[in-house]
Design a protein around this motif. Sequence first.
Motif, PDB file in Angstrom:
ATOM      1  N   HIS A 133       0.813  -1.228   0.000  1.00  0.00           N
ATOM      2  CA  HIS A 133       0.000   0.000   0.000  1.00  0.00           C
ATOM      3  C   HIS A 133       0.842   1.272   0.000  1.00  0.00           C
ATOM      4  N   ARG A 134       2.157   1.143   0.266  1.00  0.00           N
ATOM      5  CA  ARG A 134       3.044   2.313   0.292  1.00  0.00           C
ATOM      6  C   ARG A 134       3.738   2.551  -1.055  1.00  0.00           C
ATOM      7  N   ALA A 188      -8.907  10.813  -5.633  1.00  0.00           N
ATOM      8  CA  ALA A 188      -7.848  11.078  -4.658  1.00  0.00           C
ATOM      9  C   ALA A 188      -6.505  11.375  -5.331  1.00  0.00           C
ATOM     10  N   ARG A 224      -4.524   9.359  -6.755  1.00  0.00           N
ATOM     11  CA  ARG A 224      -3.551   8.322  -6.392  1.00  0.00           C
ATOM     12  C   ARG A 224      -3.269   7.472  -7.624  1.00  0.00           C
ATOM     13  N   SER A 246      -5.185   0.699   7.113  1.00  0.00           N
ATOM     14  CA  SER A 246      -5.570   1.966   7.744  1.00  0.00           C
ATOM     15  C   SER A 246      -4.822   3.154   7.147  1.00  0.00           C
ATOM     16  N   ASP A 247      -4.124   2.957   6.051  1.00  0.00           N
ATOM     17  CA  ASP A 247      -3.365   4.004   5.371  1.00  0.00           C
ATOM     18  C   ASP A 247      -4.314   5.121   4.930  1.00  0.00           C
ATOM     19  N   ARG A 248      -4.131   6.325   5.440  1.00  0.00           N
ATOM     20  CA  ARG A 248      -5.027   7.438   5.143  1.00  0.00           C
ATOM     21  C   ARG A 248      -4.863   7.955   3.717  1.00  0.00           C
ATOM     22  N   SER A 249      -3.789   7.555   3.038  1.00  0.00           N
ATOM     23  CA  SER A 249      -3.622   7.973   1.647  1.00  0.00           C
ATOM     24  C   SER A 249      -4.522   7.190   0.703  1.00  0.00           C
ATOM     25  N   LYS A 288     -11.391   6.568   0.854  1.00  0.00           N
ATOM     26  CA  LYS A 288     -12.476   5.853   1.517  1.00  0.00           C
ATOM     27  C   LYS A 288     -13.425   5.281   0.478  1.00  0.00           C
TER      28      LYS A 288
END
Length: 286
Positions: free
Chosen positions: A176-177, A203, A205, A245-248, A251
């Motif tokens: 996820h990073r 987002a 991303r 739980s990665d906020r980047s 949702k």
Amino acid sequence: MAHDIDVTIVRAFLAVVDSGSVTRAAELLNLSQGAISQQIKRLEEIAGHPLFVRAGRRLVLAPEGRSLVAPATQMITANDNLWAALREPPFEGEVRFGAPYDIIGSYTPPILRRFSKAFPSIRVTLVCQDTVVLMSELKAGNLDLALTTEMTCSKGGETLRMDRLVWVGARGGEAHRRMPLPVSFGAEACIFRPIAIAALRKARREWIAVCEVSNMEPVRATLEADLAVAPLLSHSLPDSLEILSDRSLPKLPEFRINLYQAPHAKPAVQAFADHARRCISASLAG
């Protein structure tokens, strides 16, 4: 002296537990909001204290309410089992049942196990496809009933449970990073795919597809190997994976687990649908 509790107020209680609101509970049970509110009030009067507290726009269980979920679920299950024993004839034949790959491993086994035990002479044919395909097969008469995952519920369906779409990856993983974000999706017909892609684009991303197939095994393999993340329902995760739980990560919305039956369903199909309702209702206590 016997003290009897009306099963309808217990159903209302569990519906609010699952949905988090009186409005959604009313939709689930096909009742008015006023009826649901009155039933919850009756149960709280019996208990002598509130069973829910408000958290923003949602109703969440008070400590006293949490202790009632398990016995309430047991009561509903016992009631439905008794009703089935009184009403269900010794069916024979076949039931053609469909479920999408994203929930087939979590919800389907207990339904099949329970139904097979109750009706060993009925053969169940299981079809695993994306929700869009299942709805088409049901309409064509190739399925008797199907569970689906959708954001809404179409005419003729009933919502059995609400669940949130979440980002999932390997426990302690690093996927996820990474940039761009490696993602495992279902095929083009996957209901989660356009929702997740739209959220990533909103987002801003960057992402890259690692797996694009509507089959949980290869998707799970890429996740467990920490090669990718994926959008999955929160209550359908194997122990080897975790919610990220990665906020980047953007949702994702709630989905409905819906049940649809073919028109003029034969008694065996109706019995299977009842078992599906009971099993998913029992899972709410988990």
